[in-house]
Design an enzyme around this catalytic site. Structure first.
Site, PDB file in Angstrom:
ATOM      1  N   GLU A 143       0.846  -1.194   0.000  1.00  0.00           N
ATOM      2  CA  GLU A 143       0.000   0.000   0.000  1.00  0.00           C
ATOM      3  C   GLU A 143       0.881   1.243   0.000  1.00  0.00           C
ATOM      4  OE1 GLU A 143      -2.774  -0.368   3.271  1.00  0.00           O
ATOM      5  OE2 GLU A 143      -3.720  -2.135   2.376  1.00  0.00           O
TER       6      GLU A 143
ATOM      7  N   HIS B  58      -7.836   1.293   2.111  1.00  0.00           N
ATOM      8  CA  HIS B  58      -7.704   0.802   3.498  1.00  0.00           C
ATOM      9  C   HIS B  58      -8.443   1.712   4.483  1.00  0.00           C
ATOM     10  CE1 HIS B  58      -4.962  -1.899   6.117  1.00  0.00           C
ATOM     11  NE2 HIS B  58      -6.100  -1.666   6.718  1.00  0.00           N
TER      12      HIS B  58
HETATM   13  N1  LIG Z   1      -9.860  -2.727   6.452  1.00  0.00           N
HETATM   14  C1  LIG Z   1      -9.605  -2.176   7.603  1.00  0.00           C
HETATM   15  O1  LIG Z   1      -9.497  -0.961   7.728  1.00  0.00           O
HETATM   16  C2  LIG Z   1      -9.465  -3.043   8.812  1.00  0.00           C
HETATM   17  C3  LIG Z   1      -9.791  -2.521  10.073  1.00  0.00           C
HETATM   18  C4  LIG Z   1      -9.722  -3.370  11.183  1.00  0.00           C
HETATM   19  C5  LIG Z   1      -9.285  -4.677  11.031  1.00  0.00           C
HETATM   20  N2  LIG Z   1      -8.925  -5.139   9.800  1.00  0.00           N
HETATM   21  C6  LIG Z   1      -8.457  -6.513   9.619  1.00  0.00           C
HETATM   22  O2  LIG Z   1      -9.594  -7.388   9.627  1.00  0.00           O
HETATM   23  C7  LIG Z   1      -9.189  -8.690  10.033  1.00  0.00           C
HETATM   24  C8  LIG Z   1     -10.164  -9.224  11.069  1.00  0.00           C
HETATM   25  O3  LIG Z   1     -10.117  -8.417  12.209  1.00  0.00           O
HETATM   26  P1  LIG Z   1     -10.772  -8.942  13.588  1.00  0.00           P
HETATM   27  O4  LIG Z   1     -10.635  -7.825  14.551  1.00  0.00           O
HETATM   28  O5  LIG Z   1     -12.104  -9.531  13.350  1.00  0.00           O
HETATM   29  O6  LIG Z   1      -9.727 -10.092  13.941  1.00  0.00           O
HETATM   30  P2  LIG Z   1      -9.936 -11.307  14.944  1.00  0.00           P
HETATM   31  O7  LIG Z   1      -8.585 -11.711  15.370  1.00  0.00           O
HETATM   32  O8  LIG Z   1     -10.954 -10.974  15.981  1.00  0.00           O
HETATM   33  O9  LIG Z   1     -10.565 -12.455  14.006  1.00  0.00           O
HETATM   34  C9  LIG Z   1      -9.850 -13.132  13.020  1.00  0.00           C
HETATM   35  C10 LIG Z   1     -10.464 -14.523  12.900  1.00  0.00           C
HETATM   36  O10 LIG Z   1      -9.923 -15.172  11.744  1.00  0.00           O
HETATM   37  C11 LIG Z   1      -9.730 -16.545  12.081  1.00  0.00           C
HETATM   38  N3  LIG Z   1      -8.780 -17.094  11.108  1.00  0.00           N
HETATM   39  C12 LIG Z   1      -7.453 -16.824  10.994  1.00  0.00           C
HETATM   40  N4  LIG Z   1      -6.947 -17.468   9.932  1.00  0.00           N
HETATM   41  C13 LIG Z   1      -7.969 -18.146   9.369  1.00  0.00           C
HETATM   42  C14 LIG Z   1      -8.083 -18.980   8.226  1.00  0.00           C
HETATM   43  N5  LIG Z   1      -7.017 -19.228   7.461  1.00  0.00           N
HETATM   44  N6  LIG Z   1      -9.283 -19.517   7.939  1.00  0.00           N
HETATM   45  C15 LIG Z   1     -10.365 -19.269   8.726  1.00  0.00           C
HETATM   46  N7  LIG Z   1     -10.324 -18.465   9.821  1.00  0.00           N
HETATM   47  C16 LIG Z   1      -9.143 -17.917  10.126  1.00  0.00           C
HETATM   48  C17 LIG Z   1      -9.234 -16.504  13.515  1.00  0.00           C
HETATM   49  O11 LIG Z   1      -9.382 -17.748  14.153  1.00  0.00           O
HETATM   50  C18 LIG Z   1     -10.152 -15.422  14.096  1.00  0.00           C
HETATM   51  O12 LIG Z   1     -11.353 -15.953  14.606  1.00  0.00           O
HETATM   52  C19 LIG Z   1      -7.759  -8.545  10.540  1.00  0.00           C
HETATM   53  O13 LIG Z   1      -6.861  -9.002   9.558  1.00  0.00           O
HETATM   54  C20 LIG Z   1      -7.598  -7.057  10.737  1.00  0.00           C
HETATM   55  O14 LIG Z   1      -6.273  -6.620  10.605  1.00  0.00           O
HETATM   56  C21 LIG Z   1      -9.015  -4.359   8.689  1.00  0.00           C
END
Ligand SMILES: NC(=O)c1ccc[n+]([C@@H]2O[C@H](COP(=O)([O-])OP(=O)(O)OC[C@H]3O[C@@H](n4cnc5c(N)ncnc54)[C@H](O)[C@@H]3O)[C@@H](O)[C@H]2O)c1
Length: 407
Positions: A265, A288
């Site tokens: 990015e 993002h």
């Molecule tokens: N776009 C944005 O601006 C933004 C903002 C916040 C978070 N995010 C991203 O969103 C994602 C989710 O955030 P969250 O707070 O819900 O995270 P979280 O840790 O609460 O949840 C992630 C889930 O994914 C599961 N997981 C991991 N690898 C997996 C796989 N290969 N197959 C199936 N399940 C799998 C984990 O067990 C967990 O339950 C993160 O990567 C975070 O960085 C993006």
């Protein structure tokens, strides 16, 4: 450690939301706000006499900075990530680090909902045609959400909250998570991603950034999606093969996509953006911004400030990024002693021996350890004399000693 009422000082840089400064001021803390990121030299100068530092993602808190800020007690990352902070160096100095891992969950969920509706109704394609001066009134390829199946990969904080909202809109929800997660509402757990892909009209990724998730979704996974399904990724850029996504959009197998995160990015707002996904009317590209709302910023400000205040007033490290988690109600009439120490056999016995020798009775005590570090919070009858603090500071395993006056 100084209690908030003793005019301790906080430095908040990078335009941290005003809600944080308000909370600190209400607690009697003197706050200096800076509206930009600071380089190491300026940061060190401004940290003179400061106990609390608040940053966002662009100010780097390195070992060198920490070495030159002996008074610093805690760092608040008023964002999600903490890569900009040298966490081992902070831990080695007993400096607590907090962030805001949950504050933008709702914002990401709402963007996903907006994109699912927009793509299912082909809004971006229709909008594009209208701006090009073409009136294309047609129902072909447009659907209601009601009754369609949403497949959520990663059922953590974001995935599970999206599940609730999608059901409220009448969607059937299926999810796949590598961990055991409680299914909310009528959501159905899938035992594999393939099972989910076979059924889902919309596939949305909300997995975390563990290294094993690199290229989680590529040629084979797109090929297993239902023809005409929609794809979203608002999680991490490196989990999706964008060239494969482009091929499946071009072939029409994937009817539309929304992508908020990219393998690489641009560093700053205004920088050019390159991607093989550019130029497709049925692909929504966003820089993002899933979690970027004013509400999320306000929540981050309040949440992280609350964590820092909890640490200052009671030594609470719940949800600290780098220190063992301890939370203990203050016992009335006692003073509190916080000891961060090397996690070695006998450390607690040493502490208690020194307190006993100093004539202090332990009213309550809690110890937590994480890796190489232990953290003991102890409430004792009466003020802790300087002679006792000096002995504790000299113990071989001590990293940091702080005291809080009687509650
Ligand atoms: N776009 C944005 O601006 C933004 C903002 C916040 C978070 N995010 C991203 O969103 C994602 C989710 O955030 P969250 O707070 O819900 O995270 P979280 O840790 O609460 O949840 C992630 C889930 O994914 C599961 N997981 C991991 N690898 C997996 C796989 N290969 N197959 C199936 N399940 C799998 C984990 O067990 C967990 O339950 C993160 O990567 C975070 O960085 C993006």
């Amino acid at each position: 450690m100084t209690a908030p009422s003793d005019r301790i000082r906080a430095l908040l840089v990078e335009n941290v939301h005003a809600s944080a400064a308000e909370r600190f001021s209400r607690a009697g803390i003197e706050v200096e706000c800076v509206d930009r990121a600071l380089d190491a030299d300026e940061l060190v100068k401004r940290l003179d006499g400061v106990q609390i530092l608040g940053i966002r993602s662009r100010t780097h808190v390195t070992t060198e900075v920490l070495e030159q800020a002996p008074g610093l007690q805690a760092v608040g990352a008023f964002c999600i990530g903490t890569n900009q902070i040298d966490l081992p160096a902070a831990t080695a100095r007993g400096i607590a680090v907090f962030n805001a891992p949950f504050s933008n969950t709702r914002s990401v969920v709402e963007l996903a909902v907006a994109e699912i509706i927009a793509l299912t109704r082909r809004l971006t394609v229709q909008n594009d045609a209208m701006h090009a001066g073409q009136w294309r009134k047609s129902a072909k390829g447009s659907h209601e959400l009601r009754g369609r199946t949403l497949g959520i990969v990663g059922y953590g904080k974001i995935g599970s909250q999206l599940s609730v909202l999608a059901e409220a809109l009448g969607m059937r929800v299926q999810f796949f998570d590598t961990a055991d997660r409680l299914a909310l509402g009528n959501a159905q757990r899938c035992l594999s991603m393939d099972e989910l892909l076979a059924d889902a009209d919309v596939v949305t990724l909300h997995v975390d950034g563990r290294p094993g998730n690199s290229s989680l979704f590529g040629e084979e996974e797109f090929a297993r999606m239902k023809p005409g399904a929609i794809f979203l990724n608002l999680s991490r850029g490196f989990v999706v093969d964008h060239a494969a996504l482009r091929r499946h959009i071009d072939s029409g197998r994937v009817a539309g996509a929304a992508v908020d995160v990219f393998p690489t990015e641009p560093a700053a707002s205004g920088d050019p953006f390159e991607s093989e996904l550019r130029g497709l009317p049925n692909v929504i590209l966003t820089p993002h911004i899933g979690g970027s709302t004013e509400e999320a910023q306000q929540d981050i400000g309040e949440f992280v400030a609350g964590k820092l205040l909890g640490y200052l007033s009671a030594g609470t490290t719940a949800l600290s990024v780098n220190l063992p988690e301890v939370q203990l109600e203050r016992s009335p009439g006692t003073s509190r002693l916080l000891l961060l120490h090397q996690n070695r056999p006998g450390a607690l016995a040493h502490l208690n021996g020194v307190l006993g020798d100093g004539g202090l009775n332990i009213e309550q005590q809690i110890l937590s350890t994480a890796g190489a570090v232990g953290y003991a919070v102890t409430d004792v009858n009466g003020e802790v004399p300087q002679s006792v603090i000096d002995v504790l500071c000299d113990m071989a395993e001590t990293i940091r000693v702080e005291t809080l006056p009687a509650a």
